[in-house]
Design a protein around this motif. Structure first.
Motif, short mmCIF file in Angstrom:
data_model
loop_
_atom_site.label_atom_id
_atom_site.label_comp_id
_atom_site.label_asym_id
_atom_site.label_seq_id
_atom_site.Cartn_x
_atom_site.Cartn_y
_atom_site.Cartn_z
N GLY A 50 0.78 -1.23 0.00
CA GLY A 50 0.00 0.00 0.00
C GLY A 50 0.81 1.28 0.00
O GLY A 50 0.25 2.37 0.01
N VAL A 51 2.14 1.19 -0.07
CA VAL A 51 2.97 2.40 0.05
C VAL A 51 2.93 3.25 -1.22
O VAL A 51 3.16 4.46 -1.17
N GLY A 52 2.66 2.63 -2.38
CA GLY A 52 2.56 3.40 -3.62
C GLY A 52 3.60 3.06 -4.67
O GLY A 52 3.99 3.93 -5.46
N LYS A 53 4.01 1.80 -4.71
CA LYS A 53 5.04 1.40 -5.68
C LYS A 53 4.53 1.52 -7.11
O LYS A 53 5.23 2.03 -8.00
N ARG A 85 -4.27 4.69 3.63
CA ARG A 85 -4.18 4.16 2.27
C ARG A 85 -4.60 2.70 2.21
O ARG A 85 -5.26 2.28 1.26
N LEU A 86 -4.21 1.92 3.21
CA LEU A 86 -4.60 0.51 3.22
C LEU A 86 -6.12 0.37 3.34
O LEU A 86 -6.72 -0.46 2.64
N GLY A 108 -6.03 -11.15 1.54
CA GLY A 108 -7.04 -10.79 0.54
C GLY A 108 -7.74 -12.01 -0.01
O GLY A 108 -8.80 -11.88 -0.63
N TYR A 109 -7.17 -13.17 0.23
CA TYR A 109 -7.78 -14.44 -0.20
C TYR A 109 -8.00 -15.37 0.99
O TYR A 109 -9.09 -15.91 1.17
N ARG A 110 -6.97 -15.55 1.80
CA ARG A 110 -7.10 -16.54 2.87
C ARG A 110 -8.20 -16.16 3.86
O ARG A 110 -8.82 -17.04 4.48
N GLU A 111 -8.48 -14.85 4.02
CA GLU A 111 -9.52 -14.44 4.97
C GLU A 111 -10.89 -14.98 4.57
O GLU A 111 -11.70 -15.34 5.44
N PHE A 112 -11.16 -15.06 3.27
CA PHE A 112 -12.44 -15.61 2.81
C PHE A 112 -12.54 -17.09 3.15
O PHE A 112 -13.58 -17.57 3.61
N ASP A 114 -12.45 -6.24 7.63
CA ASP A 114 -11.70 -5.86 8.83
C ASP A 114 -10.49 -6.77 9.01
O ASP A 114 -9.40 -6.31 9.39
N GLN A 115 -10.67 -8.07 8.76
CA GLN A 115 -9.57 -9.01 8.89
C GLN A 115 -8.47 -8.74 7.86
O GLN A 115 -7.27 -8.79 8.18
N ILE A 116 -8.88 -8.44 6.63
CA ILE A 116 -7.89 -8.12 5.59
C ILE A 116 -7.11 -6.87 5.98
O ILE A 116 -5.88 -6.83 5.85
N GLU A 117 -7.82 -5.86 6.49
CA GLU A 117 -7.14 -4.61 6.88
C GLU A 117 -6.17 -4.87 8.03
O GLU A 117 -5.03 -4.40 8.02
N ARG A 118 -6.62 -5.62 9.03
CA ARG A 118 -5.76 -5.93 10.17
C ARG A 118 -4.53 -6.71 9.73
O ARG A 118 -3.40 -6.37 10.11
N ASN A 119 -4.73 -7.74 8.93
CA ASN A 119 -3.60 -8.55 8.47
C ASN A 119 -2.66 -7.75 7.58
O ASN A 119 -1.44 -7.97 7.61
N SER A 120 -3.21 -6.83 6.80
CA SER A 120 -2.37 -6.00 5.93
C SER A 120 -1.49 -5.08 6.76
O SER A 120 -0.31 -4.88 6.45
#
Length: 322
Positions: free
Chosen positions: A25-28, A216-217, A252-256, A272-278
């Motif tokens: 999410g930094v902007g690469k 950003r995330l 983004g996948y394993r959370e589902f 929420d889980q994706i954001e926390r894990n990210s």
């Protein structure tokens, strides 16, 4: 493209090569669009973006971006196939050689830290994979469960356990395989301490303030759902997707799939889980990246300074952009 046909190049002509890394999410990708496609080509160093069909959840560069500047090592594997760091090195070596032959500069960009480290220094001295031992380890994991595998790894190799995510069964299994075969923890095997092939890359690390990165995330995850992440998951399920697929170990996948294991599918809970894990992953990435030597850490918004650093690397006598 079959991995069995790929072999590391022995070329030592790594005259100019740029590493561009930073946390998720930094902007690469935004920065890559500022590079001249006539002079640069990108080599993907993200362990999930190598997989076909995993577009939204992996934040893969869009087709528009890939048309703007050439990308290598995207969509080269199916999500049920393994992709080892050794294969990454072999594919990336060939991509670097090809880009140099075109008279262009390769930019290795992504967030998978061990790809960068092993590409620069090579693989560790750990024993190669042994199919018999690997199958035996897989059977034990199937019998005892994933949680057991990670707890066992923490007992025999706490250093590797700290480096490996509990859900990354490919690397958990690899660490257990090494221990079973050698009776030594994977972390005890040293890496070479000099760059391969005489590489002298420009290493740029992108960073942002933690609050800005968090914002950003959150926005990126909302955009993923708006772009159809749930439909992407349903498409994968129609293909027969299973939680054990290597490509689906990514955030983004394993959370589902974890939610489905518990009989739930709540968009808000999964988001929420994706954001926390990210966020946690971004912290681990920065810890790993900060262990690299000779990194030029730069604010991702300071594009002019970043481009100037690239210009100075390519043309040391030229102190300003043309």
């Amino acid at each position: 493209m079959k991995s069995t046909s790929i072999h590391p190049t022995q070329s030592n002509a790594f005259a100019e090569i740029i590493f561009l890394f930073g946390p998720t999410g930094v902007g690469k990708t935004e920065l890559l669009l500022d590079l001249d496609p006539k002079k640069f080509s990108v080599i993907n160093a993200d362990s999930i973006q190598v997989y076909r069909y995993l577009d939204i959840g992996s934040a893969k560069a869009s087709l528009e971006v890939r048309h703007s500047i050439p990308h290598h090592l995207i969509d080269i594997k199916d999500p049920w196939e393994q992709f080892s760091v050794g294969e990454f090195i072999a594919y990336a070596d060939q991509a670097v050689a090809s880009i140099h032959q075109e008279g262009k500069i390769p930019v290795i960009s992504g967030g998978t830290a061990y790809y960068f480290k092993h590409f620069l220094y090579g693989l560790s001295e750990a024993p190669p994979s042994d199919e018999g031992v690997r199958l035996a380890v897989a059977q034990r994991i199937e019998q005892n469960g994933r949680a057991w595998a990670y707890e066992y790894l923490k007992q025999i190799d706490p250093i590797s356990a700290q480096r490996i995510h509990p859900m990354d069964m490919y690397r958990v299994s690899r660490a257990l395989e090494v221990y079973e075969k050698s009776k030594r923890p994977l972390s005890s095997f040293s890496l070479p301490d000099t760059p391969r092939n005489g590489m002298h890359p420009l290493v740029i690390g992108l960073m942002r303030e933690s609050d800005q990165l968090r914002t950003r995330l959150a926005l990126r995850i909302k955009q993923m759902f708006d772009q159809g992440l749930e439909d992407e998951i349903r498409s994968l399920l129609r293909m027969g997707a299973q939680m054990s697929w290597p490509g689906l170990q990514g955030i983004g996948y394993r959370e589902f799939f974890q939610a489905m294991e518990h009989g739930e599918w709540s968009r808000s809970i999964i988001a929420d889980q994706i954001e926390r894990n990210s966020r946690l992953y971004a912290k681990r990435q920065m810890t790993f990246f900060k262990s690299f030597a000779q990194v030029q850490w730069m604010n991702a918004d300071e594009k002019g300074e970043i481009l100037t650093a690239i210009q100075r690397y390519l043309h040391p006598d030229c102190m300003s952009l043309q």
